[in-house]
Design a protein around this motif. Structure first.
Motif, PDB file in Angstrom:
ATOM      1  N   GLN A  34       0.804  -1.222   0.000  1.00 34.10           N
ATOM      2  CA  GLN A  34       0.000   0.000   0.000  1.00 34.10           C
ATOM      3  C   GLN A  34       0.840   1.276   0.000  1.00 34.10           C
ATOM      4  O   GLN A  34       0.314   2.371  -0.183  1.00 34.10           O
ATOM      5  CB  GLN A  34      -0.973   0.011   1.185  1.00 34.10           C
ATOM      6  N   ARG A  43      -4.934   5.429  -4.916  1.00 36.38           N
ATOM      7  CA  ARG A  43      -5.595   5.974  -3.720  1.00 36.38           C
ATOM      8  C   ARG A  43      -6.058   7.411  -3.968  1.00 36.38           C
ATOM      9  O   ARG A  43      -7.164   7.793  -3.569  1.00 36.38           O
ATOM     10  CB  ARG A  43      -4.634   5.920  -2.534  1.00 36.38           C
ATOM     11  N   LEU A 125      -6.060  -0.041   1.246  1.00 33.89           N
ATOM     12  CA  LEU A 125      -5.969   0.715  -0.002  1.00 33.89           C
ATOM     13  C   LEU A 125      -6.364   2.181   0.186  1.00 33.89           C
ATOM     14  O   LEU A 125      -5.600   3.091  -0.142  1.00 33.89           O
ATOM     15  CB  LEU A 125      -6.869   0.076  -1.062  1.00 33.89           C
ATOM     16  N   ASN A 128      -4.663   3.634   3.644  1.00 32.88           N
ATOM     17  CA  ASN A 128      -3.284   3.226   3.872  1.00 32.88           C
ATOM     18  C   ASN A 128      -3.138   2.634   5.277  1.00 32.88           C
ATOM     19  O   ASN A 128      -2.232   2.977   6.035  1.00 32.88           O
ATOM     20  CB  ASN A 128      -2.322   4.398   3.676  1.00 32.88           C
TER      21      ASN A 128
END
Length: 247
Positions: A34, A43, A125, A128
């Protein structure tokens, strides 16, 4: 906000090295998927195209005190009270972009492992998220936080560990005081109000509500401060934001 046992945060450019850091480049030691650049880009797209419109539909939001971040140029610990599953997106959307895209959210083992692969994947995702354990030895979690901040990422914590039943701020778990003393980076208190009107504790269906996010002056926890005292200083800083007059 904080008592005299908490030292003032250092000016921009004067950040100290994390006390838990190991040798080598921190950026090379954060290898979780991530944190990878392609995921960060995805993101950002999800925040703009999904999270922001969703929160706009279900909430009116006001942010106060964001100017305190202007004097900071390095990683910090954001410590916020916990009311709702809407807390994390409320804080993320309240942050300026340069902070929003460089923050990692501490989550419990239940969130990161105990709610199924799909939910855990999206927690990692969009927010984070990473697992921070406060049961037994926390050395591994502390070392992991040091690697994250050494790589230039800030941390978002909800130190109560559980969502409030009635909106009052509960006790903070001592891990936040330990972390602040060991990492030696500023702590930015954050007070949330109204997120539980959007998604109530135990509820799944969102409702339209009004959200306030307040950022307080950064505080620096000294390395020799006892962890329970440091935890109390941080909690007091968050609590004091609830009664500060608005501009």
């Amino acid at each position: 906000m904080a008592d005299g046992s908490a030292k003032a945060s250092r000016p921009s450019g004067m950040r100290r090295r994390n006390r838990l850091s190991r040798s080598g480049d921190g950026a090379e030691r954060v290898r979780e998927w991530q944190f990878a650049l392609p995921v960060v880009i995805v993101r950002a797209v999800l925040i703009v195209g999904f999270l922001y419109p969703l929160m706009a539909v279900f909430s009116r939001r006001r942010t106060y005190g964001r100017e305190v971040l202007r004097s900071l140029d390095g990683p910090v610990i954001f410590a916020a009270n916990h009311l709702s599953v809407a807390d994390n997106p409320a804080v993320l959307l309240a942050l300026p972009w340069r902070w929003r895209m460089r923050v990692a959210t501490a989550a419990s083992e239940e969130v990161m492992q105990g709610r199924g692969r799909v939910q855990s994947f999206f927690a990692a995702l969009i927010s984070n998220g990473f697992q921070f354990s406060q049961r037994g030895s926390v050395r591994a979690s502390l070392d992991h936080c040091a690697r994250i901040t050494d790589a230039g990422w800030s941390l978002l914590f909800f130190p109560e560990g559980v969502r409030s039943d009635d909106g009052t701020i509960g006790p903070f778990k001592p891990g936040i005081g330990l972390l602040a003393a060991r990492l030696a980076i500023p702590v930015v208190p954050v007070y949330l109000q109204g997120t539980d009107s959007v998604v109530a504790k135990g509820g799944a269906r969102p409702h339209r509500g009004y959200i306030e996010v307040r950022f307080g002056q950064p505080i620096q926890i000294s390395a020799d401060m006892k962890y329970d005292v440091a935890t109390r200083v941080i909690r007091d800083a968050v609590t004091s934001l609830s009664s500060e007059p608005l501009p």
